[in-house]
Motif scaffolding. Sequence first.
Motif, PDB file in Angstrom:
ATOM      1  N   LEU A 100       0.751  -1.010  -0.234  1.00 23.40           N
ATOM      2  CA  LEU A 100       0.223  -0.104  -0.031  1.00 23.40           C
ATOM      3  C   LEU A 100       0.705   1.129   0.104  1.00 23.40           C
ATOM      4  CD1 LEU A 100      -2.668  -1.113   2.820  1.00 23.40           C
ATOM      5  CD2 LEU A 100      -3.149  -0.618   0.055  1.00 23.40           C
ATOM      6  N   TRP A 101       1.995   1.210   0.848  1.00 22.28           N
ATOM      7  CA  TRP A 101       2.874   2.398   0.913  1.00 22.28           C
ATOM      8  C   TRP A 101       3.375   2.772  -0.378  1.00 22.28           C
ATOM      9  CZ3 TRP A 101       8.201   2.386   0.065  1.00 22.28           C
ATOM     10  CH2 TRP A 101       8.840   3.858   0.474  1.00 22.28           C
ATOM     11  N   SER A 102       3.735   1.495  -1.281  1.00 22.87           N
ATOM     12  CA  SER A 102       4.386   1.619  -2.536  1.00 22.87           C
ATOM     13  C   SER A 102       3.600   2.271  -3.439  1.00 22.87           C
ATOM     14  CB  SER A 102       5.080   0.356  -3.156  1.00 22.87           C
ATOM     15  OG  SER A 102       6.003  -0.044  -2.245  1.00 22.87           O
ATOM     16  N   GLU A 103       2.422   1.708  -3.598  1.00 24.15           N
ATOM     17  CA  GLU A 103       1.194   2.343  -4.510  1.00 24.15           C
ATOM     18  C   GLU A 103       1.052   3.647  -4.278  1.00 24.15           C
ATOM     19  OE1 GLU A 103      -2.354   0.133  -3.585  1.00 24.15           O
ATOM     20  OE2 GLU A 103      -1.541  -1.655  -4.324  1.00 24.15           O
ATOM     21  N   GLY A 104       1.284   4.351  -2.948  1.00 24.56           N
ATOM     22  CA  GLY A 104       0.936   5.954  -2.776  1.00 24.56           C
ATOM     23  C   GLY A 104       2.240   6.501  -3.269  1.00 24.56           C
ATOM     24  N   LEU A 105       3.531   5.929  -3.387  1.00 24.94           N
ATOM     25  CA  LEU A 105       4.457   6.754  -3.799  1.00 24.94           C
ATOM     26  C   LEU A 105       4.286   7.598  -4.952  1.00 24.94           C
ATOM     27  CD1 LEU A 105       7.623   4.489  -3.011  1.00 24.94           C
ATOM     28  CD2 LEU A 105       7.095   6.498  -2.268  1.00 24.94           C
ATOM     29  N   SER A 106       3.304   7.211  -5.947  1.00 26.49           N
ATOM     30  CA  SER A 106       3.067   7.676  -7.185  1.00 26.49           C
ATOM     31  C   SER A 106       2.243   9.122  -6.989  1.00 26.49           C
ATOM     32  CB  SER A 106       2.508   7.035  -8.315  1.00 26.49           C
ATOM     33  OG  SER A 106       1.137   6.681  -7.671  1.00 26.49           O
ATOM     34  N   LEU A 107       1.860   9.342  -5.627  1.00 27.81           N
ATOM     35  CA  LEU A 107       0.954  10.444  -5.720  1.00 27.81           C
ATOM     36  C   LEU A 107       1.720  11.602  -4.737  1.00 27.81           C
ATOM     37  CD1 LEU A 107      -2.120   8.347  -4.381  1.00 27.81           C
ATOM     38  CD2 LEU A 107      -1.665   9.079  -6.432  1.00 27.81           C
ATOM     39  N   LEU A 108       1.137  12.940  -5.111  1.00 34.89           N
ATOM     40  CA  LEU A 108       1.427  13.973  -4.200  1.00 34.89           C
ATOM     41  C   LEU A 108       0.730  14.057  -3.029  1.00 34.89           C
ATOM     42  CD1 LEU A 108       3.019  16.701  -3.853  1.00 34.89           C
ATOM     43  CD2 LEU A 108       0.873  17.773  -4.787  1.00 34.89           C
TER      44      LEU A 108
ATOM     45  N   GLY B 122      14.171  -4.374  -2.870  1.00 38.77           N
ATOM     46  CA  GLY B 122      13.062  -3.791  -2.973  1.00 38.77           C
ATOM     47  C   GLY B 122      13.570  -2.300  -3.327  1.00 38.77           C
ATOM     48  N   PRO B 123      12.650  -1.242  -3.610  1.00 33.45           N
ATOM     49  CA  PRO B 123      12.904   0.005  -4.175  1.00 33.45           C
ATOM     50  C   PRO B 123      13.760   0.712  -3.130  1.00 33.45           C
ATOM     51  CG  PRO B 123      10.633  -0.317  -3.693  1.00 33.45           C
ATOM     52  CD  PRO B 123      11.233  -1.531  -3.692  1.00 33.45           C
ATOM     53  N   VAL B 124      13.433   0.902  -2.018  1.00 30.83           N
ATOM     54  CA  VAL B 124      14.149   1.616  -1.025  1.00 30.83           C
ATOM     55  C   VAL B 124      15.459   1.186  -0.769  1.00 30.83           C
ATOM     56  CG1 VAL B 124      14.170   2.571   1.417  1.00 30.83           C
ATOM     57  CG2 VAL B 124      12.011   2.260   0.198  1.00 30.83           C
ATOM     58  N   ALA B 125      15.864  -0.117  -0.602  1.00 38.00           N
ATOM     59  CA  ALA B 125      17.029  -0.865  -0.660  1.00 38.00           C
ATOM     60  C   ALA B 125      17.812  -0.380  -1.928  1.00 38.00           C
ATOM     61  CB  ALA B 125      16.930  -2.380  -0.467  1.00 38.00           C
ATOM     62  N   GLN B 126      17.311  -0.600  -3.054  1.00 42.55           N
ATOM     63  CA  GLN B 126      17.935  -0.199  -4.255  1.00 42.55           C
ATOM     64  C   GLN B 126      18.305   1.214  -4.144  1.00 42.55           C
ATOM     65  OE1 GLN B 126      15.601  -1.629  -7.389  1.00 42.55           O
ATOM     66  NE2 GLN B 126      15.588  -3.681  -6.741  1.00 42.55           N
ATOM     67  N   ALA B 127      17.351   2.124  -3.836  1.00 43.90           N
ATOM     68  CA  ALA B 127      17.475   3.681  -3.733  1.00 43.90           C
ATOM     69  C   ALA B 127      18.919   3.790  -3.020  1.00 43.90           C
ATOM     70  CB  ALA B 127      16.590   4.274  -3.332  1.00 43.90           C
ATOM     71  N   LEU B 128      18.805   3.229  -1.811  1.00 39.67           N
ATOM     72  CA  LEU B 128      19.794   3.369  -0.774  1.00 39.67           C
ATOM     73  C   LEU B 128      21.294   2.919  -1.296  1.00 39.67           C
ATOM     74  CD1 LEU B 128      18.383   2.376   2.633  1.00 39.67           C
ATOM     75  CD2 LEU B 128      19.224   4.628   2.013  1.00 39.67           C
TER      76      LEU B 128
ATOM     77  N   VAL C 273       5.031  17.412   3.051  1.00 37.13           N
ATOM     78  CA  VAL C 273       4.489  17.124   1.644  1.00 37.13           C
ATOM     79  C   VAL C 273       5.592  16.397   1.178  1.00 37.13           C
ATOM     80  CG1 VAL C 273       4.195  18.350  -0.455  1.00 37.13           C
ATOM     81  CG2 VAL C 273       3.624  19.575   1.695  1.00 37.13           C
ATOM     82  N   TRP C 274       5.210  15.230   0.660  1.00 34.68           N
ATOM     83  CA  TRP C 274       5.671  14.390  -0.345  1.00 34.68           C
ATOM     84  C   TRP C 274       5.499  14.226  -1.727  1.00 34.68           C
ATOM     85  CZ3 TRP C 274       3.566  13.163   4.323  1.00 34.68           C
ATOM     86  CH2 TRP C 274       4.158  12.670   5.313  1.00 34.68           C
ATOM     87  N   GLU C 275       6.281  14.762  -2.329  1.00 30.99           N
ATOM     88  CA  GLU C 275       6.131  14.846  -3.777  1.00 30.99           C
ATOM     89  C   GLU C 275       6.174  13.419  -4.498  1.00 30.99           C
ATOM     90  OE1 GLU C 275       7.603  17.792  -6.961  1.00 30.99           O
ATOM     91  OE2 GLU C 275       8.907  18.315  -5.225  1.00 30.99           O
ATOM     92  N   PRO C 276       5.556  13.228  -5.564  1.00 34.18           N
ATOM     93  CA  PRO C 276       5.659  11.763  -6.197  1.00 34.18           C
ATOM     94  C   PRO C 276       6.863  11.129  -5.868  1.00 34.18           C
ATOM     95  CG  PRO C 276       4.173  13.119  -7.208  1.00 34.18           C
ATOM     96  CD  PRO C 276       4.948  14.056  -6.360  1.00 34.18           C
ATOM     97  N   ARG C 277       7.099   9.684  -5.515  1.00 35.62           N
ATOM     98  CA  ARG C 277       8.264   9.126  -5.446  1.00 35.62           C
ATOM     99  C   ARG C 277       9.279   9.412  -4.621  1.00 35.62           C
ATOM    100  NH1 ARG C 277      10.830   9.281 -10.185  1.00 35.62           N
ATOM    101  NH2 ARG C 277       9.673  10.823 -11.159  1.00 35.62           N
ATOM    102  N   ARG C 278       8.964  10.640  -3.787  1.00 40.43           N
ATOM    103  CA  ARG C 278       9.870  11.138  -2.701  1.00 40.43           C
ATOM    104  C   ARG C 278       9.740  10.082  -1.542  1.00 40.43           C
ATOM    105  NH1 ARG C 278      14.148  14.567  -3.570  1.00 40.43           N
ATOM    106  NH2 ARG C 278      13.636  16.125  -5.083  1.00 40.43           N
ATOM    107  N   VAL C 279      10.700   9.806  -0.977  1.00 37.08           N
ATOM    108  CA  VAL C 279      10.714   8.763   0.134  1.00 37.08           C
ATOM    109  C   VAL C 279      10.632   9.643   1.398  1.00 37.08           C
ATOM    110  CG1 VAL C 279      11.544   6.861  -0.980  1.00 37.08           C
ATOM    111  CG2 VAL C 279      13.082   8.060   0.234  1.00 37.08           C
ATOM    112  N   VAL C 280      11.359  10.695   1.658  1.00 40.26           N
ATOM    113  CA  VAL C 280      11.308  11.652   2.788  1.00 40.26           C
ATOM    114  C   VAL C 280      10.632  12.890   2.361  1.00 40.26           C
ATOM    115  CG1 VAL C 280      13.424  10.693   3.675  1.00 40.26           C
ATOM    116  CG2 VAL C 280      13.535  12.823   2.171  1.00 40.26           C
TER     117      VAL C 280
END
Length: 269
Positions: free
Chosen positions: A4-12, A256-262, A39-46
């Motif tokens: 669910l968290w991953s699905e929300g990443l595409s949203l502002l 996963g996406p967060v581990a890959q980003a790190l 505020v989290w812009e789309p795909r921002r993790v922080v």
Amino acid sequence: MRDLWSEGLSLLRYEPTEMRIRVRHGGRVIADTTRAALVWEPRRVVPSYAVPVADLSVDLTRSSGEAVPAPDGILHPGIPFTAHSSDGQSVDLQVGEDRLAGAGFRPDDPELAEYVVLDFNAFDEWLEEDQPVLSHPREPYHRVDVRRSSRTVRIELDGVVLAESSRPTFVFETSLPTRFYLPREDIVAELEPSELRTTCAYKGRAIYFSAGGRKNLMWSYPDPLSDARDLAGLVAVYDDLVDVYVDGELRGRPSGPVAQALQQEFGLV
């Protein structure tokens, strides 16, 4: 929940806060508000803080810099604020003689029409109530659970044992891989101090060590923040680059996406 968290990443996304937020720069208070929003812009993790324009003490002007397209994929903290993934207008802030180019962003969202999102790194100091904020704003849905354990943890690199301990501390942190912190006495490998320093909004300032022929492989928090005070002096290792055995069982390396980003942020891939 992670799906669910991953699905929300595409949203502002945005979340109001009742904390008093103050921003200082060049000896001046830039903003002082009890009406801020995360505020989290789309795909921002922080998140970033947005403050009402009415609560700013400086002027905003249309940005003098060129727009920077946001790269594809997860936008980790190493991606600059000026790379925006939502529609809106970048703005400059005039602080005395100092023009902070692109330090603000006005999203094209009716709920945020009276707000400006601010670049955390563009300013000298941020306060939540009277407490300084490190690295980036803390979000209300992020936890750092530090747990002492009697399980045995063994860390190997290319078949060579770097550390083994029966008194590890496990760190379970929202959206991040489980990390294993060990007493320094249980590190077999020689630790070579590194110049690298990083800051975590939840754990504090970290120092790094090279070990086993790998640069910046391990880190420690000499003086962690209150949420992570039990980590003081312990040493952790990037699971991404080593083999970790817990009670003799080899764990899979983080994915996963967060581990890959790190891994991309720290040059591990």
